[in-house]
Design a protein around this motif. Structure first.
Motif, mmCIF file in Angstrom:
data_model
loop_
_atom_site.group_PDB
_atom_site.id
_atom_site.type_symbol
_atom_site.label_atom_id
_atom_site.label_comp_id
_atom_site.label_asym_id
_atom_site.label_seq_id
_atom_site.Cartn_x
_atom_site.Cartn_y
_atom_site.Cartn_z
ATOM 1 N N MET A 50 0.810 -1.210 0.000
ATOM 2 C CA MET A 50 0.000 0.000 0.000
ATOM 3 C C MET A 50 0.842 1.259 0.000
ATOM 4 N N ASP A 51 2.150 1.068 -0.109
ATOM 5 C CA ASP A 51 3.049 2.202 -0.179
ATOM 6 C C ASP A 51 2.931 3.086 1.071
ATOM 7 N N LEU A 52 3.055 2.433 2.210
ATOM 8 C CA LEU A 52 2.978 3.167 3.481
ATOM 9 C C LEU A 52 4.400 3.498 3.933
ATOM 10 N N SER A 53 4.592 4.745 4.359
ATOM 11 C CA SER A 53 5.923 5.121 4.828
ATOM 12 C C SER A 53 5.996 4.898 6.344
ATOM 13 N N ASP A 54 7.224 4.933 6.867
ATOM 14 C CA ASP A 54 7.385 4.777 8.317
ATOM 15 C C ASP A 54 6.637 5.859 9.100
ATOM 16 N N PRO A 55 6.727 7.132 8.676
ATOM 17 C CA PRO A 55 5.951 8.159 9.403
ATOM 18 C C PRO A 55 4.456 7.845 9.417
ATOM 19 N N MET A 56 3.934 7.287 8.332
ATOM 20 C CA MET A 56 2.505 6.957 8.326
ATOM 21 C C MET A 56 2.186 5.881 9.358
ATOM 22 N N LEU B 266 -10.560 8.006 11.440
ATOM 23 C CA LEU B 266 -9.647 8.604 10.462
ATOM 24 C C LEU B 266 -10.304 8.682 9.084
ATOM 25 N N ILE B 267 -10.974 7.590 8.698
ATOM 26 C CA ILE B 267 -11.616 7.581 7.385
ATOM 27 C C ILE B 267 -12.668 8.681 7.302
ATOM 28 N N LEU C 200 -2.032 8.820 5.164
ATOM 29 C CA LEU C 200 -2.554 7.587 5.756
ATOM 30 C C LEU C 200 -4.067 7.508 5.549
ATOM 31 N N GLN C 201 -4.706 8.646 5.720
ATOM 32 C CA GLN C 201 -6.157 8.667 5.533
ATOM 33 C C GLN C 201 -6.523 8.244 4.102
ATOM 34 N N ARG C 202 -5.776 8.820 3.151
ATOM 35 C CA ARG C 202 -6.071 8.472 1.750
ATOM 36 C C ARG C 202 -5.897 6.974 1.524
ATOM 37 N N ARG C 203 -4.856 6.415 2.085
ATOM 38 C CA ARG C 203 -4.608 4.982 1.888
ATOM 39 C C ARG C 203 -5.732 4.155 2.507
#
Ligand SMILES: Nc1ncnc2c1ncn2[C@@H]1O[C@H](COP(=O)(O)OP(=O)(O)O)[C@@H](O)[C@H]1O
Ligand SMILES: [Mg+2]
Lengths: 203, 563
Positions: B289-295, B314-315, B339-342
């Motif tokens: 899902m292409d999540l970064s560590d900060p996310m 969040l959603i 993160l919300q978008r994901r």
């Protein structure tokens, strides 16, 4: 090694001999029988003595003073020529390489321990002897390692003799068998092998 | 007249030392002599000079040959076939082989075939067990094609724990029997390019495991291959495990509509509540899902703020809501927004609800306790990799945790331990790639071996994507055709004699052929996989192994509570 052998024509007698070969002398009119590559044997009367088996690798006719004169004279008649051939003083020489020997009716496929004795009679081998001897092909190696003879031509001629000594049905298989042995022995020298196989190829 | 030689035969021609059969018309090589060992080493394998009669074209890499030594049989696999000449010069002026005479002379003498074979096992002549090779046969020992008896001596006969998976190459009447106990004892990999029969093979393995009760299965069935009838490429239907073992298999589904449309009988519909998903469950999805560590860090913080309902919050959060968050958490607004978008992508997945309808984990555990295997069908979500990874991780993490507790509570009393569990996942490299293998539950399961009675069956077409350390724990590897060198290297890693197997592996048929190597077989073997058809279904019904369970000790078979 009995009756039929005894009937084989005598082609001459041993002139000079060593353990690797011998020369057989004969009168010139007797040379219709021997041919290049033929199997010959010496024949010693006594039990236990050695009879050598060999291959004819050269037949030579030396000159003598009379022949030289006749060649120079320009009036040679057919009668003179025949007379010279039949009564010449120098024998025709048949050179043989030894490839085995017979002792007490057993065939051995290596060089004889002693040369044949001079004046031992020499005769062509009969088919039975050739077949028995060429059951094993150790002589191929022996001949290949011989110097001063045209090895490939000699072996090819000998193999064709040996093949012809067999019943028609066995000839092809024999030549293939021999060819495979040669392929092993001449692995280091493919051109020589190819030449030899061309000489014995029945096709 | 007799002929005899007073001396030792003075020949350098092997054919004179080893008289050959004079049947040059024999084409079938089955059980016959192929040639003699002429050299080689234990580490590099043996060289076998082929007899003239052996038809090179009839041989194939992957076949077994047996070297009959003085007091041992050596089992070897053909790993290479070469054309040799006694003299390289012959190559530059090749003889005319259209000439029959020349062909008969040259083949097998000046030009001959050589096999390269890798010794795998030995069996002592007087009724020995198969043993690893520690030596090699001496020079000029005869080499033959392995016979049915040879193969049976190595692989044993079919019984309660040995399951027929197929026939070795060219020995169709023989069978290779996998040791199922050993198979499930460590993790298993089924590899191969797409379309090579991985799903069919996996189904055959699972059928054997279920039939013989060696383990309970949890199968994350991405493409609806295992539970109910699966259509094959030719359009005919192959029965699913539920159809073969209706009382031992349950179908769970994430996509009730799809499952119903296929007329599959399902036992349970799985739903997962947003309130049950923890930030740890997202960590697995980092690459997908292409999540970064900060996310991910933001996710942990949001959970602290909003507690269990953090995902729903969040959603639904408006930009004003997000603004307010700024004061409460350290994570950057950008990360939170990303993160919300994901996570809004989750809204496509109907099985995700604010609150789960019931506890699917508990449901699965109930079935496992009754020794019933569970197939989880993904229906249309099988095409969404993030759904597959999320669900597989979510369920496995929780089930594994219960297993760990149960095993620890049993204090080594085997009768108290939960049943051996085999978890099947597809696209395994997505779970086990080196970037995440350390953090994910599947990496943990693979590494901890069988300590907690859970092992993996990983199905994958890209084994090079799997973490090395995990791969080294995959005890049994079943590998159909692979054509990528890195994939081949990955599956052969740590397998002895693997140099030769590489050639074999790259030359398997495109379907229904596989090499099996590792823990469950005494030596690597190429099999033509059993055909999955009515005859196979029938054999499951009537095989002697059907009541193999009666040999098991009683408590083992009773259902036991894991919680
Ligand atoms: N053991 C088998 N029995 C019957 N058919 C098979 C078998 N193995 C492979 N096949 C055929 O090959 C096709 C591809 O197999 P599949 O298991 O779907 O490949 P993969 O999962 O590797 O993509 C199947 O649809 C089937 O027709
Ligand atoms: Mg598949």
């Amino acid at each position: 090694m009995t009756d039929t052998t005894a009937q084989q024509p005598i082609i001459g007698s041993v002139l000079r001999a060593s353990t690797v070969g011998f020369v057989c002398g004969t009168r010139s009119q007797d040379i219709v029988h021997p041919s290049f590559g033929a199997f010959v044997r010496t024949r010693h009367g006594q039990m236990g003595e050695i009879d050598v088996i060999g291959l004819i690798h050269a037949i030579s006719i030396d000159d003598d003073p009379l022949v030289r004169q006749l060649v120079l004279a320009n009036n040679m008649t057919p009668a003179a020529a025949r007379d010279q051939r039949e009564n010449r003083m120098v024998p025709v020489e048949i050179s043989v390489v030894n490839i085995g020997f017979i002792q007490y009716d057993y065939i051995y496929h290596n060089l004889p321990p002693r040369p044949p004795l001079s004046l031992d009679p020499v005769q062509l081998c009969d088919d039975e002897t050739i077949m028995a001897f060429t059951e094993r092909l150790d002589f191929l190696r022996l001949v290949l390692n011989t110097n001063d003879v045209p090895t490939e031509e000699l072996l090819a001629a000998a193999l064709l003799h040996a093949s012809n000594a067999r019943p028609e049905a066995q000839r092809y298989a024999f030549l293939v068998h021999a060819g495979r042995r040669l392929a092993g022995l001449l692995a280091h020298d493919p051109p020589r092998l190819q030449h030899l196989l061309r000489l014995i190829n029945p096709n | 007249m007799g002929a005899r030689d007073p001396l030792y035969p003075q020949s350098d021609n092997l054919n004179d030392w080893f008289p050959q059969r004079d049947t040059s018309d024999v084409l079938t090589v089955n059980g016959l002599r192929l040639g003699v060992v002429v050299g080689g080493s234990l580490s590099k394998g043996l060289d076998v000079k082929l007899d003239r009669e052996t038809v090179i074209e009839d041989l194939a890499v992957g076949r077994y040959v047996v070297v009959r030594g003085l007091n041992k049989r050596f089992f070897c696999m053909i790993t290479d076939i070469t054309l040799d000449t006694t003299n390289p010069a012959i190559r530059s002026d090749p003889p005319d082989l259209t000439d029959q005479f020349l062909r008969e002379i040259y083949s097998g003498t000046a030009a001959f075939g050589t096999l390269h074979v890798t010794p795998m096992l030995t069996i002592d002549l007087e009724a020995g067990e198969p043993r690893p090779v520690k030596t090699i046969p001496s020079h000029f020992m005869p080499v033959e094609i392995a016979t049915t008896d040879d193969v049976n001596d190595v692989f044993g006969r079919e019984d309660a724990t040995h399951f027929n998976v197929g026939a070795p190459l060219e020995l169709e009447e023989t069978q290779i029997n996998l040791d199922l106990k050993r198979l499930v004892e460590r993790s298993v990999g089924v590899f191969g390019k797409s379309g090579t029969g991985k799903s069919f093979l996996t189904r055959i393995l699972l059928a054997g495991i279920i039939q013989n009760d060696v383990a309970v299965n949890l199968i994350f069935d991405m493409h609806n291959d295992y539970g109910w009838a699966a259509r094959d490429e030719r359009g005919s239907e192959a029965k699913g495990l539920k159809q073969l073992f209706s009382s031992k298999v349950a179908i769970f589904t994430l996509d009730e509509d799809a499952t119903r449309r296929r007329n599959a009988k399902y036992d349970h519909v799985v739903t997962i509540g947003y309130d049950d998903i923890e930030p740890e469950d997202l960590a697995m999805l980092k690459t997908t899902m292409d999540l970064s560590d900060p996310m991910i860090d933001a996710a942990y913080e949001l959970q602290k703020v909003w507690k269990r309902d953090w995902i729903t919050h969040l959603i639904d959060a408006s930009s004003d809501d997000l603004d307010m968050l700024k004061e409460m958490i350290a994570a950057s607004p950008a990360s939170v927004q990303a993160l919300q978008r994901r996570l809004r992508r989750f809204e496509r997945f109907d099985f995700l609800k604010p609150h789960a309808l019931d506890d699917s984990v508990r449901k699965i555990i109930e079935f496992i306790e009754q020794r019933k295997s569970v197939v989880l069908e993904f229906g249309r979500y099988g095409n969404a990799l993030e759904a597959y990874i999320l669900v597989a991780n979510y369920l496995t993490r929780r089930i594994h945790a219960m297993y760990v507790q149960a095993v620890e509570r049993a204090l080594g009393d085997e009768n108290m331990e939960p049943p051996q569990l085999l978890i099947t996942i597809e696209e395994a490299h997505k779970f086990l790639d080196p970037l995440i293998a350390r953090q994910t539950i599947f990496g943990t399961i693979a590494r901890e071996l069988r300590k907690y009675n859970v092992t993996l069956l990983v199905v994958d077409q890209r084994p090079s994507g799997i973490d090395d350390e995990v791969m080294s724990q995959v005890g049994t590897r079943v590998t159909a055709l692979l054509d990528n060198d890195r994939d081949i290297a990955a599956v052969l890693m740590g397998i002895s004699g693997s140099a030769g197997l590489r050639e074999v592996l790259a030359r398997l048929d495109t379907s229904q052929q596989a090499i099996i190597m590792g823990h469950a077989v005494p030596m690597p073997v190429v099999v033509k996989t059993r055909t999955y058809d009515t005859e196979f279904y029938r054999s499951l019904g009537s095989a002697p192994a059907g009541d193999g369970g009666s040999q098991r000790s009683k408590p083992d078979r009773e259902s036991r509570r894991i919680r």
